[in-house]
Design a protein around this motif. Structure first.
Motif, PDB file in Angstrom:
ATOM      1  N   LEU A   1       0.830  -1.210   0.000  1.00  0.00           N
ATOM      2  CA  LEU A   1       0.000   0.000   0.000  1.00  0.00           C
ATOM      3  C   LEU A   1       0.865   1.261   0.000  1.00  0.00           C
ATOM      4  CD1 LEU A   1      -2.810  -1.079   2.502  1.00  0.00           C
ATOM      5  CD2 LEU A   1      -2.986  -0.844   0.012  1.00  0.00           C
ATOM      6  N   THR A   2       1.994   1.214   0.705  1.00  0.00           N
ATOM      7  CA  THR A   2       2.902   2.365   0.722  1.00  0.00           C
ATOM      8  C   THR A   2       3.462   2.630  -0.671  1.00  0.00           C
ATOM      9  OG1 THR A   2       3.528   1.944   3.023  1.00  0.00           O
ATOM     10  CG2 THR A   2       5.036   3.282   1.702  1.00  0.00           C
ATOM     11  N   ILE A   3       3.908   1.571  -1.335  1.00  0.00           N
ATOM     12  CA  ILE A   3       4.461   1.724  -2.692  1.00  0.00           C
ATOM     13  C   ILE A   3       3.386   2.200  -3.651  1.00  0.00           C
ATOM     14  CG2 ILE A   3       5.378   0.453  -4.671  1.00  0.00           C
ATOM     15  CD1 ILE A   3       6.961  -1.266  -2.671  1.00  0.00           C
ATOM     16  N   ASN A   4       2.206   1.593  -3.587  1.00  0.00           N
ATOM     17  CA  ASN A   4       1.129   1.963  -4.512  1.00  0.00           C
ATOM     18  C   ASN A   4       0.725   3.422  -4.358  1.00  0.00           C
ATOM     19  OD1 ASN A   4       1.202  -0.697  -5.227  1.00  0.00           O
ATOM     20  ND2 ASN A   4      -0.869  -1.202  -4.551  1.00  0.00           N
ATOM     21  N   LYS A   5       0.777   3.930  -3.139  1.00  0.00           N
ATOM     22  CA  LYS A   5       0.343   5.303  -2.873  1.00  0.00           C
ATOM     23  C   LYS A   5       1.446   6.328  -3.125  1.00  0.00           C
ATOM     24  CE  LYS A   5      -1.719   8.172   0.779  1.00  0.00           C
ATOM     25  NZ  LYS A   5      -2.214   8.181   2.189  1.00  0.00           N
ATOM     26  N   ARG A   6       2.703   5.954  -2.808  1.00  0.00           N
ATOM     27  CA  ARG A   6       3.771   6.958  -2.809  1.00  0.00           C
ATOM     28  C   ARG A   6       4.875   6.678  -3.832  1.00  0.00           C
ATOM     29  NH1 ARG A   6       6.413   6.611   2.425  1.00  0.00           N
ATOM     30  NH2 ARG A   6       7.683   8.281   1.507  1.00  0.00           N
ATOM     31  N   PHE A   7       4.634   5.817  -4.818  1.00  0.00           N
ATOM     32  CA  PHE A   7       5.698   5.434  -5.756  1.00  0.00           C
ATOM     33  C   PHE A   7       6.369   6.628  -6.422  1.00  0.00           C
ATOM     34  CE2 PHE A   7       1.902   5.612  -8.394  1.00  0.00           C
ATOM     35  CZ  PHE A   7       2.344   6.280  -9.530  1.00  0.00           C
ATOM     36  N   GLY A   8       5.602   7.701  -6.652  1.00  0.00           N
ATOM     37  CA  GLY A   8       6.151   8.859  -7.343  1.00  0.00           C
ATOM     38  C   GLY A   8       7.185   9.618  -6.549  1.00  0.00           C
ATOM     39  N   GLU A   9       7.130   9.489  -5.216  1.00  0.00           N
ATOM     40  CA  GLU A   9       8.086  10.215  -4.363  1.00  0.00           C
ATOM     41  C   GLU A   9       9.131   9.309  -3.740  1.00  0.00           C
ATOM     42  OE1 GLU A   9       6.020  10.845  -0.154  1.00  0.00           O
ATOM     43  OE2 GLU A   9       4.643  11.310  -1.806  1.00  0.00           O
ATOM     44  N   ILE A  10       8.907   7.975  -3.790  1.00  0.00           N
ATOM     45  CA  ILE A  10       9.868   7.035  -3.221  1.00  0.00           C
ATOM     46  C   ILE A  10      11.050   6.883  -4.173  1.00  0.00           C
ATOM     47  CG2 ILE A  10      10.258   4.628  -2.565  1.00  0.00           C
ATOM     48  CD1 ILE A  10       7.356   4.485  -1.666  1.00  0.00           C
ATOM     49  N   LYS A  11      12.230   7.209  -3.713  1.00  0.00           N
ATOM     50  CA  LYS A  11      13.420   7.142  -4.565  1.00  0.00           C
ATOM     51  C   LYS A  11      14.086   5.774  -4.521  1.00  0.00           C
ATOM     52  CE  LYS A  11      12.681  11.351  -5.622  1.00  0.00           C
ATOM     53  NZ  LYS A  11      11.938  11.601  -6.887  1.00  0.00           N
ATOM     54  N   ASN A  12      13.956   5.081  -3.398  1.00  0.00           N
ATOM     55  CA  ASN A  12      14.491   3.721  -3.306  1.00  0.00           C
ATOM     56  C   ASN A  12      13.598   2.915  -2.364  1.00  0.00           C
ATOM     57  OD1 ASN A  12      15.665   3.835  -0.481  1.00  0.00           O
ATOM     58  ND2 ASN A  12      16.811   5.503  -1.463  1.00  0.00           N
ATOM     59  N   VAL A  13      13.704   1.613  -2.433  1.00  0.00           N
ATOM     60  CA  VAL A  13      12.773   0.746  -1.719  1.00  0.00           C
ATOM     61  C   VAL A  13      12.932   0.858  -0.209  1.00  0.00           C
ATOM     62  CG1 VAL A  13      14.224  -1.335  -1.625  1.00  0.00           C
ATOM     63  CG2 VAL A  13      11.728  -1.553  -1.848  1.00  0.00           C
ATOM     64  N   GLU A  14      14.089   1.305   0.262  1.00  0.00           N
ATOM     65  CA  GLU A  14      14.305   1.442   1.704  1.00  0.00           C
ATOM     66  C   GLU A  14      13.280   2.387   2.321  1.00  0.00           C
ATOM     67  OE1 GLU A  14      16.350  -0.515   3.054  1.00  0.00           O
ATOM     68  OE2 GLU A  14      17.392  -1.203   1.248  1.00  0.00           O
ATOM     69  N   GLU A  15      12.844   3.391   1.582  1.00  0.00           N
ATOM     70  CA  GLU A  15      11.876   4.349   2.107  1.00  0.00           C
ATOM     71  C   GLU A  15      10.549   3.667   2.411  1.00  0.00           C
ATOM     72  OE1 GLU A  15      11.544   7.970  -0.170  1.00  0.00           O
ATOM     73  OE2 GLU A  15      13.603   7.753  -0.898  1.00  0.00           O
ATOM     74  N   ALA A  16      10.195   2.663   1.627  1.00  0.00           N
ATOM     75  CA  ALA A  16       8.952   1.922   1.881  1.00  0.00           C
ATOM     76  C   ALA A  16       9.134   0.919   3.015  1.00  0.00           C
ATOM     77  CB  ALA A  16       8.504   1.203   0.614  1.00  0.00           C
ATOM     78  N   LEU A  17      10.307   0.302   3.082  1.00  0.00           N
ATOM     79  CA  LEU A  17      10.551  -0.715   4.108  1.00  0.00           C
ATOM     80  C   LEU A  17      10.731  -0.099   5.489  1.00  0.00           C
ATOM     81  CD1 LEU A  17      13.001  -3.186   2.284  1.00  0.00           C
ATOM     82  CD2 LEU A  17      10.496  -3.155   2.301  1.00  0.00           C
ATOM     83  N   ASP A  18      11.184   1.142   5.554  1.00  0.00           N
ATOM     84  CA  ASP A  18      11.431   1.798   6.839  1.00  0.00           C
ATOM     85  C   ASP A  18      10.165   1.952   7.671  1.00  0.00           C
ATOM     86  OD1 ASP A  18      14.112   1.977   6.427  1.00  0.00           O
ATOM     87  OD2 ASP A  18      14.096   4.077   5.763  1.00  0.00           O
ATOM     88  N   GLU A  19       9.010   1.929   7.003  1.00  0.00           N
ATOM     89  CA  GLU A  19       7.751   2.122   7.723  1.00  0.00           C
ATOM     90  C   GLU A  19       7.243   0.830   8.370  1.00  0.00           C
ATOM     91  OE1 GLU A  19       4.761   4.190   5.598  1.00  0.00           O
ATOM     92  OE2 GLU A  19       6.131   5.691   4.760  1.00  0.00           O
TER      93      GLU A  19
END
Length: 333
Positions: free
Chosen positions: A222-240
């Motif tokens: 859900l994080t990736i689907n919602k914020r893919f445009g601002e996520i520069k690397n996958v670590e930003e999604a995993l940190d949550e």
């Protein structure tokens, strides 16, 4: 030449009809040239009777067939529940093994490859399937050398084809092998098939289901689907997610069939594809909106996942690609 079509449970009717249409047309062209028909079509199935729509063809119940066929087609399946579909068609697996040992050519079209793989006939071999089924296929059959991009694969007397219209290229290959190049070209023209297709990646539509079985994986999705445009690397999604990176990646791959970074990449590129299909945004705008800031990397990843550059993709699927042909100009006196 005996051409047998397996009338599997949950087969896709269009897949069966296309086999008949192409090979009967080939027979007709041969007869027009005063040559013998090459393909004697029959059906083999589990049910006592053949559906009325194919009643003009011979029908054999699977348990009664012992002789070899020259060509055996496994049509595409129409079910998304491939595990259940394989179970419903398990009786065909022993038959396919026996036919393979006798030297029959086994030919799967689209998702028909799942049945070959379920029987172990594709283990250690290259194979392909419908582009939108490749993740499920890879998860179920890790011993198969899956080629997601491939239109056709051949290993000994086992053939697999990609999805939908890619199966026509399989039929053209077989016609060329048995009736010659000239006939294959004639069939291609009759059915308006471009013979130079060498990739099916650009047909994929990435729309993964959100898992309900693992809350951590669901959060990352859900994080990736919602914020893919601002996520520069996958670590930003995993940190949550309150878990170790290693644990998340293992669980994510188990639930989705791919790593989080691959999921992020495919989500971004799917967004880019949508913009190239439906807008006139320039390439820099598309790149930035899909979450990239380096054109070279964007182009490389786009081509890796689609087989085309962004420009080639827009030329094929963009707004201008469906423009109707303008009538030829008329000279006036």
């Amino acid at each position: 030449m005996q051409l047998s079509i397996l009338l599997t449970q949950n087969h896709r009717l269009l897949s069966v009809a296309a086999i008949i249409d192409v090979f009967e047309t080939t027979n007709r062209f041969l007869e027009e040239e005063k040559l013998d028909r090459q393909f004697d079509i029959q059906f083999i199935g589990l049910n006592p009777e053949l559906p009325s729509s194919f009643s003009q063809y011979p029908y054999r119940v699977l348990s009664e067939v012992s002789e070899k066929s020259d060509l055996i087609f496994i049509p595409a399946f129409r079910s998304d529940d491939m595990a259940q579909t394989i179970q419903e068609n398990a009786e065909f697996i022993g038959f396919l093994h026996r036919q393979f040992q006798m030297g029959a050519n086994l030919i799967s079209l689209c998702t028909g490859s799942f049945l070959l793989a379920a029987g172990g006939l594709l283990n250690g071999r290259q194979a392909t399937t419908h582009i939108e089924a490749v993740d499920a296929f890879a998860q179920l059959f890790p011993s198969v050398q899956l080629q997601p991009h491939a239109i056709i694969t051949q290993s000994e007397n086992i053939y697999t084809s990609g999805g939908a219209t890619s199966s026509f290229h399989m039929k053209l290959l077989l016609i060329q092998q048995h009736c010659g190049r000239e006939m294959a070209v004639r069939i291609a023209k009759t059915f308006a098939i471009d013979m130079d297709r060498n990739n099916q990646l650009y047909f994929e539509h990435f729309k993964p289901s959100i898992t309900n079985d693992d809350a951590l994986v669901r959060t990352v999705q859900l994080t990736i689907n919602k914020r893919f445009g601002e996520i520069k690397n996958v670590e930003e999604a995993l940190d949550e997610v309150p878990s170790s990176r290693r644990n998340i990646i293992r669980r994510f791959k188990q639930a989705t069939g791919m790593t989080p970074i691959r999921y992020l990449q495919k989500t971004k590129i799917e967004a880019a594809k949508g913009m190239l299909e439906t807008t006139h945004k320039d390439m820099v705008e598309v790149m930035v909106a899909s979450g990239y800031n380096d054109m070279k990397n964007f182009r490389l990843l786009f081509k890796n996942l689609t087989g085309l550059t962004p420009k080639e993709y827009r030329d094929k699927f963009g707004i201008g690609s469906m423009m109707t042909a303008r009538p030829a100009s008329v000279a006036h006196e």
